[in-house]
Design a protein around this motif. Structure first.
Motif, PDB file in Angstrom:
ATOM      1  N   LEU A  71      19.322  -0.169 -26.681  1.00  0.00           N
ATOM      2  CA  LEU A  71      18.113  -0.986 -26.575  1.00  0.00           C
ATOM      3  C   LEU A  71      17.403  -0.737 -25.243  1.00  0.00           C
ATOM      4  O   LEU A  71      16.173  -0.653 -25.190  1.00  0.00           O
ATOM      5  CB  LEU A  71      18.470  -2.474 -26.704  1.00  0.00           C
ATOM      6  CG  LEU A  71      18.860  -2.978 -28.088  1.00  0.00           C
ATOM      7  CD1 LEU A  71      19.162  -4.473 -28.039  1.00  0.00           C
ATOM      8  CD2 LEU A  71      17.756  -2.715 -29.104  1.00  0.00           C
ATOM      9  N   ALA A  72      18.183  -0.624 -24.164  1.00  0.00           N
ATOM     10  CA  ALA A  72      17.574  -0.405 -22.850  1.00  0.00           C
ATOM     11  C   ALA A  72      16.810   0.909 -22.808  1.00  0.00           C
ATOM     12  O   ALA A  72      15.723   0.990 -22.209  1.00  0.00           O
ATOM     13  CB  ALA A  72      18.651  -0.434 -21.768  1.00  0.00           C
ATOM     14  N   PHE A  73      17.342   1.943 -23.447  1.00  0.00           N
ATOM     15  CA  PHE A  73      16.688   3.246 -23.398  1.00  0.00           C
ATOM     16  C   PHE A  73      15.531   3.360 -24.391  1.00  0.00           C
ATOM     17  O   PHE A  73      14.790   4.354 -24.349  1.00  0.00           O
ATOM     18  CB  PHE A  73      17.709   4.359 -23.637  1.00  0.00           C
ATOM     19  CG  PHE A  73      18.511   4.704 -22.410  1.00  0.00           C
ATOM     20  CD1 PHE A  73      17.998   5.562 -21.458  1.00  0.00           C
ATOM     21  CD2 PHE A  73      19.762   4.151 -22.211  1.00  0.00           C
ATOM     22  CE1 PHE A  73      18.716   5.874 -20.322  1.00  0.00           C
ATOM     23  CE2 PHE A  73      20.500   4.462 -21.077  1.00  0.00           C
ATOM     24  CZ  PHE A  73      19.980   5.327 -20.126  1.00  0.00           C
ATOM     25  N   THR A  74      15.359   2.388 -25.274  1.00  0.00           N
ATOM     26  CA  THR A  74      14.183   2.388 -26.148  1.00  0.00           C
ATOM     27  C   THR A  74      12.972   1.739 -25.486  1.00  0.00           C
ATOM     28  O   THR A  74      11.863   1.837 -26.012  1.00  0.00           O
ATOM     29  CB  THR A  74      14.481   1.663 -27.468  1.00  0.00           C
ATOM     30  OG1 THR A  74      14.830   0.303 -27.197  1.00  0.00           O
ATOM     31  CG2 THR A  74      15.603   2.338 -28.227  1.00  0.00           C
ATOM     32  N   THR A 109       9.304   9.048 -23.278  1.00  0.00           N
ATOM     33  CA  THR A 109      10.096  10.114 -23.886  1.00  0.00           C
ATOM     34  C   THR A 109       9.673  11.470 -23.337  1.00  0.00           C
ATOM     35  O   THR A 109       8.505  11.685 -22.976  1.00  0.00           O
ATOM     36  CB  THR A 109       9.925  10.106 -25.410  1.00  0.00           C
ATOM     37  OG1 THR A 109       8.553  10.340 -25.744  1.00  0.00           O
ATOM     38  CG2 THR A 109      10.376   8.774 -25.998  1.00  0.00           C
ATOM     39  N   SER A 110      10.638  12.369 -23.277  1.00  0.00           N
ATOM     40  CA  SER A 110      10.339  13.732 -22.810  1.00  0.00           C
ATOM     41  C   SER A 110       9.329  14.415 -23.713  1.00  0.00           C
ATOM     42  O   SER A 110       8.483  15.193 -23.257  1.00  0.00           O
ATOM     43  CB  SER A 110      11.629  14.547 -22.741  1.00  0.00           C
ATOM     44  OG  SER A 110      12.561  13.955 -21.867  1.00  0.00           O
ATOM     45  N   LYS A 111       9.390  14.120 -24.992  1.00  0.00           N
ATOM     46  CA  LYS A 111       8.468  14.732 -25.943  1.00  0.00           C
ATOM     47  C   LYS A 111       7.025  14.305 -25.652  1.00  0.00           C
ATOM     48  O   LYS A 111       6.097  15.130 -25.685  1.00  0.00           O
ATOM     49  CB  LYS A 111       8.846  14.343 -27.367  1.00  0.00           C
ATOM     50  CG  LYS A 111       7.983  14.986 -28.450  1.00  0.00           C
ATOM     51  CD  LYS A 111       8.457  14.583 -29.830  1.00  0.00           C
ATOM     52  CE  LYS A 111       7.644  15.304 -30.921  1.00  0.00           C
ATOM     53  NZ  LYS A 111       6.196  15.072 -30.793  1.00  0.00           N
ATOM     54  N   ALA A 112       6.835  13.004 -25.357  1.00  0.00           N
ATOM     55  CA  ALA A 112       5.488  12.517 -25.079  1.00  0.00           C
ATOM     56  C   ALA A 112       4.928  13.163 -23.818  1.00  0.00           C
ATOM     57  O   ALA A 112       3.750  13.548 -23.774  1.00  0.00           O
ATOM     58  CB  ALA A 112       5.513  11.000 -24.930  1.00  0.00           C
ATOM     59  N   GLU A 156       2.278   7.662 -24.280  1.00  0.00           N
ATOM     60  CA  GLU A 156       2.612   7.351 -25.671  1.00  0.00           C
ATOM     61  C   GLU A 156       2.319   5.881 -25.945  1.00  0.00           C
ATOM     62  O   GLU A 156       2.231   5.061 -25.037  1.00  0.00           O
ATOM     63  CB  GLU A 156       4.079   7.657 -25.965  1.00  0.00           C
ATOM     64  CG  GLU A 156       5.075   6.854 -25.154  1.00  0.00           C
ATOM     65  CD  GLU A 156       6.510   7.213 -25.497  1.00  0.00           C
ATOM     66  OE1 GLU A 156       6.863   7.113 -26.696  1.00  0.00           O
ATOM     67  OE2 GLU A 156       7.266   7.588 -24.573  1.00  0.00           O
ATOM     68  N   GLU A 157       2.161   5.576 -27.208  1.00  0.00           N
ATOM     69  CA  GLU A 157       1.815   4.210 -27.594  1.00  0.00           C
ATOM     70  C   GLU A 157       2.947   3.249 -27.258  1.00  0.00           C
ATOM     71  O   GLU A 157       4.124   3.535 -27.501  1.00  0.00           O
ATOM     72  CB  GLU A 157       1.508   4.164 -29.089  1.00  0.00           C
ATOM     73  CG  GLU A 157       1.140   2.787 -29.601  1.00  0.00           C
ATOM     74  CD  GLU A 157       0.776   2.798 -31.074  1.00  0.00           C
ATOM     75  OE1 GLU A 157      -0.316   3.290 -31.408  1.00  0.00           O
ATOM     76  OE2 GLU A 157       1.602   2.330 -31.885  1.00  0.00           O
ATOM     77  N   LEU A 158       2.578   2.089 -26.698  1.00  0.00           N
ATOM     78  CA  LEU A 158       3.552   1.038 -26.416  1.00  0.00           C
ATOM     79  C   LEU A 158       3.472   0.012 -27.535  1.00  0.00           C
ATOM     80  O   LEU A 158       2.453  -0.677 -27.683  1.00  0.00           O
ATOM     81  CB  LEU A 158       3.244   0.373 -25.071  1.00  0.00           C
ATOM     82  CG  LEU A 158       3.189   1.286 -23.839  1.00  0.00           C
ATOM     83  CD1 LEU A 158       2.961   0.451 -22.589  1.00  0.00           C
ATOM     84  CD2 LEU A 158       4.456   2.108 -23.713  1.00  0.00           C
ATOM     85  N   PRO A 159       4.532  -0.121 -28.335  1.00  0.00           N
ATOM     86  CA  PRO A 159       4.487  -1.088 -29.438  1.00  0.00           C
ATOM     87  C   PRO A 159       4.537  -2.525 -28.926  1.00  0.00           C
ATOM     88  O   PRO A 159       5.133  -2.814 -27.881  1.00  0.00           O
ATOM     89  CB  PRO A 159       5.741  -0.744 -30.246  1.00  0.00           C
ATOM     90  CG  PRO A 159       6.668  -0.107 -29.264  1.00  0.00           C
ATOM     91  CD  PRO A 159       5.804   0.621 -28.285  1.00  0.00           C
ATOM     92  N   ALA A 160       3.885  -3.432 -29.653  1.00  0.00           N
ATOM     93  CA  ALA A 160       3.914  -4.848 -29.291  1.00  0.00           C
ATOM     94  C   ALA A 160       5.321  -5.412 -29.512  1.00  0.00           C
ATOM     95  O   ALA A 160       6.060  -4.926 -30.377  1.00  0.00           O
ATOM     96  CB  ALA A 160       2.894  -5.602 -30.139  1.00  0.00           C
ATOM     97  N   PRO A 161       5.687  -6.408 -28.725  1.00  0.00           N
ATOM     98  CA  PRO A 161       4.913  -7.044 -27.649  1.00  0.00           C
ATOM     99  C   PRO A 161       4.956  -6.236 -26.359  1.00  0.00           C
ATOM    100  O   PRO A 161       5.950  -5.608 -26.043  1.00  0.00           O
ATOM    101  CB  PRO A 161       5.622  -8.391 -27.482  1.00  0.00           C
ATOM    102  CG  PRO A 161       7.044  -8.125 -27.872  1.00  0.00           C
ATOM    103  CD  PRO A 161       6.978  -7.116 -28.982  1.00  0.00           C
ATOM    104  N   ILE A 353       9.160  -4.801 -24.913  1.00  0.00           N
ATOM    105  CA  ILE A 353      10.245  -5.786 -24.914  1.00  0.00           C
ATOM    106  C   ILE A 353      11.126  -5.558 -26.133  1.00  0.00           C
ATOM    107  O   ILE A 353      10.641  -5.306 -27.236  1.00  0.00           O
ATOM    108  CB  ILE A 353       9.685  -7.223 -24.938  1.00  0.00           C
ATOM    109  CG1 ILE A 353       8.842  -7.478 -23.684  1.00  0.00           C
ATOM    110  CG2 ILE A 353      10.800  -8.243 -25.014  1.00  0.00           C
ATOM    111  CD1 ILE A 353       9.616  -7.454 -22.392  1.00  0.00           C
ATOM    112  N   THR A 354      12.435  -5.636 -25.923  1.00  0.00           N
ATOM    113  CA  THR A 354      13.387  -5.571 -27.028  1.00  0.00           C
ATOM    114  C   THR A 354      14.028  -6.935 -27.223  1.00  0.00           C
ATOM    115  O   THR A 354      13.646  -7.917 -26.563  1.00  0.00           O
ATOM    116  CB  THR A 354      14.485  -4.528 -26.738  1.00  0.00           C
ATOM    117  OG1 THR A 354      15.289  -4.989 -25.629  1.00  0.00           O
ATOM    118  CG2 THR A 354      13.876  -3.180 -26.383  1.00  0.00           C
TER     119      THR A 354
END
Length: 412
Positions: A71-74, A109-112, A156-161, A353-354
């Motif tokens: 979760l922390a790395f996501t 992410t490295s890809k982004a 890269e896009e940051l998903p909500a929230p 936030i996770t």
């Protein structure tokens, strides 16, 4: 030598012993509870049981630790230290300078980063200083202020929230006198008298230091030291639109905190603002300004929730529903709070936030360490009990608590 006299008992008898009729009155009933013969479960730590316990513990801790670490790395975030913006950033003429890479921390992410090299935060972030007329939301006063303008990319896009924090370090909100420096009744809205405030826990910020004798509202060091930098919504420079984030009470502060604050019953003539609030109320609480609405001022409520460590984050804005698109963004900061006087730093943080909150790898690491210790002990006990030095175990039925008692066998 004269014979020694025999002392009499309490009941007047000469032998000093209780009569036989007294014994049954003092003797506890012959029951399992009163005679401490209750049956109890006694754990026998056999090798199989020990190995089973450590196997279960290792599985739980390693599994939960791996999940927390995942979760922390996501989490995707960016942190920019703007402590020296007013001192080092260029002023006017539209000139921008790169922000020192050491001031920027990000986790994408490295890809982004590979797909969008022109959106690398460490390479493409800039700052500059402008002077603008700013209206303070909670007082209604408009005044010229220095604005630190920070431009930064999101690869890269940051998903909500998506949450917006400010980060302070080397600021000790946990000092004993600091944590007590407020008046709860005053925050609730009561017009606490001058006699009560004078010399209270709010001292030295209890009465007007300029000698007018007026009560400081809100009094105390905590309110006076409130972090007073203000932030605009992130502005998407490609789409020319604001990424709207809420700073309302209940959105960025706990709903129940409202119950600790109320509309003040003081008259404007009886109170003055804390000294450090002069930027928002330069002439005090006049008829042309608004009084602080503590019940709906979420930033103030969050500040009054004191941090346990000198390195802390506080939430200032949040968007619960909309993703933050990739692109170049700009945030304007009204830079009022000077951290250099106590050798501190301040940063802005935008983060996803996770279920476990913002990025924090340490809970997962701690669980993994404990799980690893359990696994090592488990392997050691398996090798020790079953391979290296196996030995025949005794029969647990011969343990003393497994033997029938005299009462159970009918003997006396």
């Amino acid at each position: 030598m004269a014979p020694r006299r025999r002392r009499g008992g309490r009941d007047g008898s000469q032998d000093g012993n209780s009569s036989e009729t007294d014994a049954p009155k003092n003797r506890p009933p012959n029951t399992a509870f009163r005679q401490q013969r209750m049956r109890a479960w006694q754990c026998v730590l056999t090798p199989k049981l020990i190995v089973s316990i450590f196997t279960v513990l290792a599985a739980i801790y390693l599994g939960f630790g791996a999940y927390l670490t995942y979760l922390a790395f996501t989490v995707r975030d960016i942190s920019i230290d703007y402590t020296d913006c007013l001192r080092n950033a260029p002023r006017g003429n539209g000139t921008k300078e790169p922000i020192p890479p050491d001031n920027i921390k990000s986790h994408f992410t490295s890809k982004a980063l590979a797909d969008h090299p022109n959106l690398d935060p460490k390479k493409m972030s800039t700052w500059h200083v402008e002077e603008k007329n700013v209206t303070f939301e909670w007082s209604g006063v408009t005044a010229p202020r220095n604005i630190c303008v920070i431009s930064f990319p999101i690869p890269e896009e940051l998903p909500a929230p998506v949450s917006f924090y400010y980060h302070l370090d080397n600021f000790y909100q946990n000092h004993r006198r600091y944590v007590n420096s407020f008046n709860a009744k005053q925050l609730l809205g009561d017009a606490v008298s001058k006699d009560v405030i004078d010399g209270s826990t709010c001292k030295p910020l209890d009465l007007d230091p300029r000698g007018s004798g007026k009560v400081i509202y809100p009094c105390g060091v905590v309110a006076n030291s409130m972090f007073n930098d203000t932030f605009s919504n992130p502005y998407n420079e490609q789409n020319s639109t604001d990424y709207v984030m809420s700073n309302k009470a209940g959105d960025i502060s706990w709903e129940g905190l409202k119950d600790l604050y109320g509309e003040t019953k003081y008259s404007r003539a009886d109170i003055v603002p804390p000294p450090n609030w002069e930027a928002a109320w330069p002439n005090g609480y006049t008829n042309d300004t608004k009084l602080p609405d503590l019940k709906n001022w979420a930033d103030f409520q969050n500040w009054m929730m004191l941090a346990a460590s000198p390195d802390f984050y506080k939430l200032v804005r949040k968007n619960e529903h909309d993703a933050m698109k990739a692109g170049n963004y700009r945030i304007e900061i009204v830079d009022n709070f000077n951290t250099t006087v106590y050798n501190g730093h301040k940063s802005i943080v935008l983060t996803t936030i996770t279920a476990m909150g913002a990025r924090n790898i340490w809970p997962g690491i701690i669980f993994l360490i404990v799980g690893g210790i359990c696994l090592i002990l488990d392997i050691y006990f398996v090798l020790s009990f079953f391979i290296w030095k196996p030995r025949k175990l005794g029969d647990p039925s011969y343990l003393s608590w497994n033997q029938p008692s005299a009462a159970q066998t009918g003997s006396t």
